[in-house]
Scaffold this motif. Structure first.
Motif, PDB file in Angstrom:
ATOM      1  N   GLU A   1      -4.514   6.724   4.733  1.00 29.82           N
ATOM      2  CA  GLU A   1      -5.246   6.433   5.971  1.00 29.82           C
ATOM      3  C   GLU A   1      -4.810   5.155   6.690  1.00 29.82           C
ATOM      4  OE1 GLU A   1      -7.391   8.038   8.772  1.00 29.82           O
ATOM      5  OE2 GLU A   1      -7.237   8.946   6.791  1.00 29.82           O
ATOM      6  N   PRO A   2      -4.769   3.987   6.031  1.00 32.82           N
ATOM      7  CA  PRO A   2      -4.378   2.775   6.779  1.00 32.82           C
ATOM      8  C   PRO A   2      -2.949   2.822   7.292  1.00 32.82           C
ATOM      9  CG  PRO A   2      -4.530   2.317   4.420  1.00 32.82           C
ATOM     10  CD  PRO A   2      -5.108   3.678   4.642  1.00 32.82           C
TER      11      PRO A   2
ATOM     12  N   ALA B   1       3.619  -4.013  -7.368  1.00 28.00           N
ATOM     13  CA  ALA B   1       2.769  -3.728  -6.208  1.00 28.00           C
ATOM     14  C   ALA B   1       1.383  -4.337  -6.361  1.00 28.00           C
ATOM     15  CB  ALA B   1       2.661  -2.221  -6.000  1.00 28.00           C
ATOM     16  N   ASN B   2       0.845  -4.310  -7.592  1.00 28.89           N
ATOM     17  CA  ASN B   2      -0.504  -4.841  -7.815  1.00 28.89           C
ATOM     18  C   ASN B   2      -0.511  -6.342  -8.089  1.00 28.89           C
ATOM     19  OD1 ASN B   2      -2.593  -2.537  -7.816  1.00 28.89           O
ATOM     20  ND2 ASN B   2      -0.921  -1.677  -9.005  1.00 28.89           N
TER      21      ASN B   2
ATOM     22  N   SER C   1     -10.190  -2.197  -8.604  1.00 24.53           N
ATOM     23  CA  SER C   1     -11.153  -1.096  -8.587  1.00 24.53           C
ATOM     24  C   SER C   1     -11.648  -0.776  -7.183  1.00 24.53           C
ATOM     25  CB  SER C   1     -12.335  -1.439  -9.494  1.00 24.53           C
ATOM     26  OG  SER C   1     -13.286  -0.416  -9.487  1.00 24.53           O
ATOM     27  N   LEU C   2     -11.941  -1.806  -6.384  1.00 18.75           N
ATOM     28  CA  LEU C   2     -12.486  -1.595  -5.039  1.00 18.75           C
ATOM     29  C   LEU C   2     -11.390  -1.416  -3.995  1.00 18.75           C
ATOM     30  CD1 LEU C   2     -15.471  -4.134  -4.959  1.00 18.75           C
ATOM     31  CD2 LEU C   2     -15.573  -1.652  -5.204  1.00 18.75           C
ATOM     32  N   SER C   3     -10.118  -1.443  -4.427  1.00 14.94           N
ATOM     33  CA  SER C   3      -8.972  -1.265  -3.516  1.00 14.94           C
ATOM     34  C   SER C   3      -8.964  -2.306  -2.410  1.00 14.94           C
ATOM     35  CB  SER C   3      -8.981   0.140  -2.898  1.00 14.94           C
ATOM     36  OG  SER C   3      -8.957   1.128  -3.899  1.00 14.94           O
ATOM     37  N   VAL C   4      -9.454  -3.508  -2.728  1.00 11.22           N
ATOM     38  CA  VAL C   4      -9.420  -4.588  -1.748  1.00 11.22           C
ATOM     39  C   VAL C   4      -7.969  -5.034  -1.557  1.00 11.22           C
ATOM     40  CG1 VAL C   4     -10.197  -6.925  -1.243  1.00 11.22           C
ATOM     41  CG2 VAL C   4     -11.729  -5.348  -2.416  1.00 11.22           C
ATOM     42  N   GLY C   5      -7.592  -5.353  -0.336  1.00 10.22           N
ATOM     43  CA  GLY C   5      -6.241  -5.808  -0.047  1.00 10.22           C
ATOM     44  C   GLY C   5      -5.296  -4.689   0.350  1.00 10.22           C
ATOM     45  N   MET C   6      -5.794  -3.450   0.404  1.00 10.40           N
ATOM     46  CA  MET C   6      -4.954  -2.310   0.767  1.00 10.40           C
ATOM     47  C   MET C   6      -5.277  -1.777   2.165  1.00 10.40           C
ATOM     48  SD  MET C   6      -4.985  -0.340  -2.924  1.00 10.40           S
ATOM     49  CE  MET C   6      -3.942   1.017  -2.366  1.00 10.40           C
ATOM     50  N   SER C   7      -6.203  -2.446   2.854  1.00  5.56           N
ATOM     51  CA  SER C   7      -6.605  -2.092   4.224  1.00  5.56           C
ATOM     52  C   SER C   7      -7.312  -0.742   4.322  1.00  5.56           C
ATOM     53  CB  SER C   7      -5.385  -2.081   5.165  1.00  5.56           C
ATOM     54  OG  SER C   7      -4.741  -3.326   5.167  1.00  5.56           O
TER      55      SER C   7
ATOM     56  N   THR D   1       0.840  -1.201   0.000  1.00  6.14           N
ATOM     57  CA  THR D   1       0.000   0.000   0.000  1.00  6.14           C
ATOM     58  C   THR D   1       0.874   1.249   0.000  1.00  6.14           C
ATOM     59  OG1 THR D   1      -1.701  -1.196   1.252  1.00  6.14           O
ATOM     60  CG2 THR D   1      -1.850   1.199   1.224  1.00  6.14           C
ATOM     61  N   PHE D   2       1.955   1.211   0.770  1.00  2.00           N
ATOM     62  CA  PHE D   2       2.891   2.339   0.798  1.00  2.00           C
ATOM     63  C   PHE D   2       3.607   2.489  -0.547  1.00  2.00           C
ATOM     64  CE2 PHE D   2       7.196   4.035   1.749  1.00  2.00           C
ATOM     65  CZ  PHE D   2       6.812   5.302   2.159  1.00  2.00           C
TER      66      PHE D   2
END
Length: 488
Positions: free
Chosen positions: A339-340, A387-388, A231-237, A95-96
Motif C-alpha cells: 500500500e505505501p 532491512a529491519n 510488531s506494529l510495522s512502525v517505520g514502514m509508512s 519497505t520494498f
C-alpha cells in the motif's frame, strides 16, 4: 489526476486493515522466541511499557501525518519541503526490500499447507525443508531455481496483486474483513487445543516464569522496544498510507489504541499456544524446551512439523490450522506493505491504483526470484536482518526528525485531536516523541548495527553492501524522475 483519493467505506475496514498489517508472521514466530530469551514472564513488563511509551505514540505520528496530508510518504515530505523528497523515497525503500522476501516466506507456507493434511514432510522435517523445499544443497547456488518455491512465489504474487489492484474497499477492505476474523478464530482453536496437551503447563510456565533480574537489563528493554517496532510495522509508512484514506470524522487515538491492544493480545495469546505445544514435545520426547525454542523458519517449518508428526490424529487438525494461520497472517501483512509503495507511485506519476499496484508487484516479483534459488534461504536471512536492523529502525528516526523536529508535531496535533473523544494529545506527547523515543530508537538502531557488523561473513558483507548501494540509489532515481501529477 491520480486515483489515490479513495476512502475506507467504514472505520471497521480501516481497523481490520491495520490489524492485518500488525498481526503477521512475526507475532507467531518472533514474539514467543524474543519473550522467552529475554526474561520470560518479566519480559511482559518492558513489553507493556514499550507499547504505551513508544508503540502507540509512534502510531499517533504516522496516523496524524497520513490523516492530515491525505497522501503517501514521498508527497508528504515534499510538501513539508521540496528538498526532502529524497527522504520520503528513502523511507519507502526498506519497505520494498521487505516486500520482496516476505512474500517468499508466505510461499514456503503455501507449500506446507497441503502437506500438513498428510504430514507430507516425512520423518525428517529439517531435511525436507533444507533439501527438498529450499534445495539448498544444490551446487548451482544462485543459478539454480528451487522449483517448488518458484511455483509458490508465482501464486502468492498473483494473489497479492489480485487483491491489491482492485478498488480499496473491494480488494484490501473486503479481504481483511473476511480473513482477519478467520485468523483469530483459528488461532483460538489452536491455543485451546494446545493447552489441553500433556506437558502444556510446563511450556507455558517456561514462557511466563519471570526472571526478575531481567527487568534491570538494558538489553531486555531494547529487545522489548524492538519487538514493538517490528510488531506494529512502525517505520514502514503503512499506518500513514492507510490513515490517508480515512474519513475526516475518524477518532484517531481510539483507532491507534484498538490496533495496538489487538496486536499485543494476539501476540501474547499466540505465544501461550506455541509454548504449550513446545511443552508437549518436551514432555513426550524428553527434549529440553531450550532445544526446541527458535524463531523464524526454524520454528515454523522444522520444529512444528516435528511436533505434528508425534501428535497422532490431533496433528492432522492443528497442523493445517497452524499453516492456514501463517498464510492469512502473511497475506494480510504483505498486502499492507504494498500500500505505501503504490500510493507514493500513484501520487507522483498520476497513475491509477491498479497500475501503481501492478508496477510494485511486478518489480517485487522480479527481485523476489533471487529467493527462489538454492541460496534463497541464506539471502533472505541477510536481507531480513539488514532491512529491519538498519533500514526500518532508521526510518523511525527519520520520521521523528521530519515530523517532530522539522515540521513540528504541534501542527499535526489538531488533526489527531479533531475527533478524539476520550484521549487528546498535548505537549507531553511531543516531548516524549522528540526526546525520549528518539533516544530509545537510536539505541536500538546502534545495537542492531553492531550486531549486524559482528556477524559479518563474506557473503553477508557483500549482500549488505549491495543493499546499501540500492538503499541510496533507488530513492535518488525516484526523486529525479519528473512528476506527472500537477498536485505533486
Amino acid at each position: 489526476m491520480s486515483e489515490n483519493k479513495q476512502k475506507w467505506d467504514s472505520n471497521l475496514s480501516f481497523l481490520f486493515a491495520m490489524i492485518g498489517s500488525a498481526v503477521g508472521l512475526g507475532n507467531i514466530w518472533r514474539y514467543p522466541y524474543v519473550a522467552y530469551t529475554n526474561g520470560g514472564g518479566s519480559f511482559l513488563i518492558p513489553y507493556i511499557v514499550s507499547i504505551i511509551c513508544m508503540g502507540i505514540p509512534l502510531l499517533f505520528v504516522e496516523y496524524g501525518a497520513g490523516f492530515k496530508f491525505k497522501a503517501g510518504m514521498s508527497k508528504i515530505v515534499r510538501e513539508i519541503n521540496k528538498k526532502y523528497e529524497y527522504l520520503g523515497w528513502f523511507i519507502l525503500t526498506p519497505t520494498f526490500f521487505i516486500l520482496t522476501y516476505y512474500c517468499c516466506v508466505v510461499a514456503w507456507d503455501l507449500i506446507y499447507l497441503p502437506l500438513s493434511f498428510t504430514k507430507g514432510w516425512g520423518a525428517s522435517p529439517d531435511n525436507f525443508f533444507t533439501n527438498i523445499v529450499l534445495d539448498a544443497g544444490n551446487p548451482g547456488g544462485l543459478f539454480h531455481i528451487a522449483i517448488l518455491v518458484l511455483c509458490a512465489v508465482v501464486i502468492v504474487w498473483f494473489i497479492l496483486w489480485f487483491i491489491s489492484h482492485r478498488n480499496l474497499n473491494e480488494g484490501v477492505g473486503k479481504f481483511n474483513k473476511i480473513f482477519i476474523p478467520l485468523l483469530f478464530v483459528m488461532m483460538i482453536i489452536i491455543v485451546l487445543s494446545a493447552i489441553t496437551l500433556p506437558g502444556a503447563s510446563i511450556g507455558i510456565a517456561k514462557l511466563l516464569t519471570p526472571n526478575l533480574s531481567a527487568i534491570f537489563d538494558l538489553n531486555i528493554w531494547l529487545a522489548a522496544f524492538g519487538q514493538i517496532l517490528f510488531s506494529l510495522s512502525v517505520g514502514m509508512s503503512i499506518a500513514l498510507a492507510y490513515a490517508s484514506y480515512l474519513d475526516d470524522k475518524t477518532d484517531l487515538p481510539k483507532n491507534a489504541l484498538t490496533v495496538a491492544i489487538a496486536n499485543s493480545l494476539f501476540e501474547i495469546f499466540t505465544a501461550i499456544g506455541v509454548f504449550a505445544i513446545l511443552g508437549y514435545m518436551s514432555t513426550t520426547h524428553n527434549i529440553p524446551i531450550d532445544q526446541l525454542v527458535s524463531q523464524g523458519t526454524g520454528l515454523a517449518f522444522v520444529v512444528f512439523p516435528q511436533i505434528f508428526n508425534v501428535m497422532g490424529t490431533l496433528g492432522y487438525i492443528i497442523g493445517p490450522l497452524f499453516f492456514f494461520c501463517l498464510l492469512f497472517a502473511g497475506l494480510t501483512s504483505n498486502i499492507s506493505v504494498i500500500e505505501p509503495l503504490a500510493l507514493a507511485i500513484s501520487d507522483k506519476f498520476a497513475l491509477s491504483r491498479s497500475k501503481a499496484v501492478t508496477i510494485v508487484c511486478g518489480a517485487g516479483f522480479i527481485i523476489s526470484l533471487i529467493y527462489t534459488t538454492s541460496m534463497g534461504g541464506d539471502l533472505l536471512g541477510i536481507v531480513d536482518t539488514f532491512a529491519n536492523n538498519f533500514g526500518v529502525v532508521f526510518n523511525v528516526i527519520l520520521e521523528i526528525i521530519i515530523f517532530a523536529w522539522i515540521y513540528g508535531l504541534e501542527n499535526i496535533i489538531p488533526s489527531i485531536n479533531k475527533n478524539a473523544k476520550f484521549l487528546k494529545l498535548g505537549h507531553k506527547w511531543t516531548i516524549l516523541v522528540k526526546y525520549v523515543i528518539l533516544v530509545i530508537v537510536l539505541c536500538i538502531w546502534i545495537s542492531g548495527i553492531v550486531t549486524t557488523l559482528l556477524s559479518g561473513e563474506t557473503l553477508t558483507v557483500t549482500v549488505e553492501l549491495i543493499l546499501f548501494i540500492a538503499l541510496i540509489g533507488i530513492p535518488a532515481v525516484l526523486t529525479k524522475l519528473p512528476a506527472r501529477n500537477d498536485d505533486y
